[in-house]
Design a protein around this motif. Structure first.
Motif, PDB file in Angstrom:
ATOM      1  N   THR A 144      16.335  16.552  -2.423  1.00  0.00           N
ATOM      2  CA  THR A 144      16.677  15.826  -3.644  1.00  0.00           C
ATOM      3  C   THR A 144      17.942  15.008  -3.425  1.00  0.00           C
ATOM      4  OG1 THR A 144      17.999  17.658  -4.532  1.00  0.00           O
ATOM      5  CG2 THR A 144      15.647  17.604  -5.096  1.00  0.00           C
ATOM      6  N   LYS A 145      18.154  14.015  -4.287  1.00  0.00           N
ATOM      7  CA  LYS A 145      19.273  13.087  -4.112  1.00  0.00           C
ATOM      8  C   LYS A 145      20.372  13.344  -5.141  1.00  0.00           C
ATOM      9  CE  LYS A 145      16.240   9.464  -2.314  1.00  0.00           C
ATOM     10  NZ  LYS A 145      15.725   8.080  -2.525  1.00  0.00           N
ATOM     11  N   GLN A 151      17.606  16.290  -8.924  1.00  0.00           N
ATOM     12  CA  GLN A 151      16.323  16.595  -9.566  1.00  0.00           C
ATOM     13  C   GLN A 151      15.158  16.154  -8.677  1.00  0.00           C
ATOM     14  OE1 GLN A 151      16.250  16.117 -14.164  1.00  0.00           O
ATOM     15  NE2 GLN A 151      17.593  14.502 -13.435  1.00  0.00           N
ATOM     16  N   MET A 152      14.187  17.019  -8.513  1.00  0.00           N
ATOM     17  CA  MET A 152      12.926  16.652  -7.882  1.00  0.00           C
ATOM     18  C   MET A 152      12.042  16.001  -8.935  1.00  0.00           C
ATOM     19  SD  MET A 152       9.998  19.101  -6.136  1.00  0.00           S
ATOM     20  CE  MET A 152       9.632  19.944  -7.691  1.00  0.00           C
ATOM     21  N   SER A 153      11.523  14.833  -8.647  1.00  0.00           N
ATOM     22  CA  SER A 153      10.651  14.146  -9.592  1.00  0.00           C
ATOM     23  C   SER A 153       9.195  14.513  -9.337  1.00  0.00           C
ATOM     24  CB  SER A 153      10.822  12.629  -9.452  1.00  0.00           C
ATOM     25  OG  SER A 153      10.333  12.195  -8.185  1.00  0.00           O
ATOM     26  N   GLY A 154       8.334  14.136 -10.263  1.00  0.00           N
ATOM     27  CA  GLY A 154       6.918  14.341 -10.057  1.00  0.00           C
ATOM     28  C   GLY A 154       6.423  13.578  -8.840  1.00  0.00           C
ATOM     29  N   GLU A 155       6.973  12.390  -8.625  1.00  0.00           N
ATOM     30  CA  GLU A 155       6.597  11.593  -7.455  1.00  0.00           C
ATOM     31  C   GLU A 155       7.010  12.291  -6.166  1.00  0.00           C
ATOM     32  OE1 GLU A 155       7.279   7.082  -5.613  1.00  0.00           O
ATOM     33  OE2 GLU A 155       8.255   7.691  -7.481  1.00  0.00           O
ATOM     34  N   ASP A 156       8.228  12.839  -6.163  1.00  0.00           N
ATOM     35  CA  ASP A 156       8.692  13.594  -4.986  1.00  0.00           C
ATOM     36  C   ASP A 156       7.739  14.747  -4.683  1.00  0.00           C
ATOM     37  OD1 ASP A 156      10.988  11.995  -4.811  1.00  0.00           O
ATOM     38  OD2 ASP A 156      12.157  13.373  -6.061  1.00  0.00           O
ATOM     39  N   LEU A 157       7.344  15.439  -5.735  1.00  0.00           N
ATOM     40  CA  LEU A 157       6.459  16.592  -5.589  1.00  0.00           C
ATOM     41  C   LEU A 157       5.098  16.182  -5.033  1.00  0.00           C
ATOM     42  CD1 LEU A 157       5.622  19.539  -6.065  1.00  0.00           C
ATOM     43  CD2 LEU A 157       5.186  18.936  -8.466  1.00  0.00           C
ATOM     44  N   SER A 188       6.908  15.035 -15.785  1.00  0.00           N
ATOM     45  CA  SER A 188       6.291  14.425 -14.604  1.00  0.00           C
ATOM     46  C   SER A 188       5.897  15.488 -13.579  1.00  0.00           C
ATOM     47  CB  SER A 188       7.233  13.392 -13.979  1.00  0.00           C
ATOM     48  OG  SER A 188       8.324  14.005 -13.301  1.00  0.00           O
ATOM     49  N   ILE A 189       6.735  16.510 -13.440  1.00  0.00           N
ATOM     50  CA  ILE A 189       6.438  17.619 -12.524  1.00  0.00           C
ATOM     51  C   ILE A 189       5.233  18.413 -13.034  1.00  0.00           C
ATOM     52  CG2 ILE A 189       7.313  19.826 -11.663  1.00  0.00           C
ATOM     53  CD1 ILE A 189      10.105  18.551 -11.612  1.00  0.00           C
ATOM     54  N   ALA A 190       5.242  18.712 -14.330  1.00  0.00           N
ATOM     55  CA  ALA A 190       4.144  19.473 -14.929  1.00  0.00           C
ATOM     56  C   ALA A 190       2.809  18.748 -14.757  1.00  0.00           C
ATOM     57  CB  ALA A 190       4.427  19.713 -16.413  1.00  0.00           C
TER      58      ALA A 190
END
Length: 399
Positions: A144-145, A151-157, A188-190
């Motif tokens: 994460t940045k 925060q980890m985003s949904g896109e990252d996931l 977004s993660i969900a």
């Protein structure tokens, strides 16, 4: 002699526990040590909670209870979820555990098979990847940045999901960074978790420790498609200063809860009845004491941040929750100690501070992020002032 367990040999010891244990050992030996290593509130367990534990002994409530825990206590957990999180659970979905760490282990035990991948954003709590490895799973770490508040985003996931992915572990508010996941990011993660039919382990132990007036905590289980696939971890260690009582719980879908109860029946059986009855009292109490402690921690956070932000070569952000400061000290790498040793990583830096100025903190490498150190500000103002003085003294002595 025959070989010992490779699965135990292949996991790392907890550095947070190691730092706290060493600090206590040095203090017992008469050394002058200031420790901000352990995430342990310095307040006493509320008197009503202590009295409930004592009363359970006096009333002879000391026999075996059900593996999943005492019914009345699980009902109190259900009411907590209903009133504070808007989530409806039945008592059979609640498993009482010997602390939140035990709840994380039990949750992984119920869903992980050898070779399954579990996605974990870093910086992470030290125990997550080691428990995954202990159970034969494969931790997949997401970087994460700082610019995104870790925060980890949904896109990252979505970028790290593979056919072997089984689950995601999320901690909110977060240890060690104090990150508060926004509702938008959580949504977004969900969405990604639900679309990929994954499980989620949501560690919400710092739920009540938010210092932002605009932040409203929302459990990951409350998002669309998440209730049936989320195992919610929580406990009383942080909110009610019950670290030594070892009492936590997990709320899970019914079939998973049955598996956890089955496993617990063959291992610990159930957590201490005394701790459970004390927890019941804690769960039924108003949150006034919790919020009073939170407000005090906000003052301590601001004090420590003010001290550290004035020190050259130290970079840090104001954490929104939990009770930790996560400071970037990578600018100090390459400098030499008064003894002539070059500081090359966070472990060497923390060792130097402990040996020279008697300050115990945790290296960032323990949390998967080299170049950082973690401070717990769940300590008295006097302790924080002494720690800040020693931290600055140690840094200024580097050349």
């Amino acid at each position: 002699m025959k070989n010992l367990s490779e699965r135990i040999l292949n996991i790392a010891p907890s550095l947070t526990v190691a730092v706290d244990t060493l600090a206590k050992k040095l203090k017992a030996e008469g050394k002058d040590i200031v420790s901000l290593g352990a995430g342990e509130p310095d307040w006493d367990t509320p008197i009503d909670v202590r009295n409930a534990g004592k009363a359970s002994i006096d009333q002879g409530k000391t026999r075996y209870s059900a593996p999943q825990g005492i019914l009345e206590v699980r009902e109190a957990v259900c009411e907590k979820f209903r009133s504070q999180n808007g989530l409806e659970y039945a008592p059979e979905q609640i498993i009482m555990t010997s602390g939140a760490k035990h709840a994380v282990f039990n949750s992984l035990l119920a869903i992980i098979n050898p070779g399954d991948e579990v996605i974990i954003p870093e910086p992470y709590w030290v125990t997550y990847p080691e428990l995954v490895k202990l159970l034969g799973g494969v931790p997949v770490i997401v970087h994460t940045k700082v610019d995104n508040d870790f925060q980890m985003s949904g896109e990252d996931l979505s970028k790290v999901i593979s056919p072997k992915t089984k689950a995601v572990i999320l901690n909110n508010p977060t240890n060690p960074t104090g990150t508060l996941y926004s509702e938008e990011v959580l949504a977004s993660i969900a969405k990604v978790i639900a679309e990929n039919d994954l499980y989620a382990i949501s560690d919400e132990i710092y739920e009540h420790f938010s210092y932002s007036d605009s932040f409203q905590f929302k459990s990951l289980a409350s998002f669309d498609g998440m209730y049936e696939r989320t195992l919610v971890i929580n406990g009383l260690s942080k909110s009610h200063c019950m670290t030594g009582w070892r009492i936590g719980y997990v709320a899970a879908p019914k079939e998973i809860a049955k598996l956890i109860a089955k496993a617990q029946g063959q291992t610990t059986h159930h957590p201490s009845n005394i701790a459970q009855y004390a927890a019941e009292e804690a769960l039924k109490m108003p949150l006034d004491t919790v919020y009073k402690m939170r407000d005090e921690f906000r003052k301590r956070r601001d004090f420590l941040y003010g001290k550290f932000s004035a020190i050259p070569s130290v970079s840090l952000r104001v954490p929104g929750g939990a009770f930790y400061l996560f400071a970037d000290i990578s600018a100090l790498f390459g400098k030499k100690t008064p003894a002539g040793k070059t500081i090359s990583d966070s472990i060497e830096f923390c060792t130097y501070l402990l040996e020279t100025v008697g300050l115990a903190i945790v290296p960032g490498s323990a949390f998967g992020r080299e170049g950082y150190v973690r401070f717990s500000y769940a300590a008295s103002m006097d302790t924080l002032a002494a720690a800040a003085e020693r931290f600055e003294k140690g840094i200024l002595a580097l050349q």
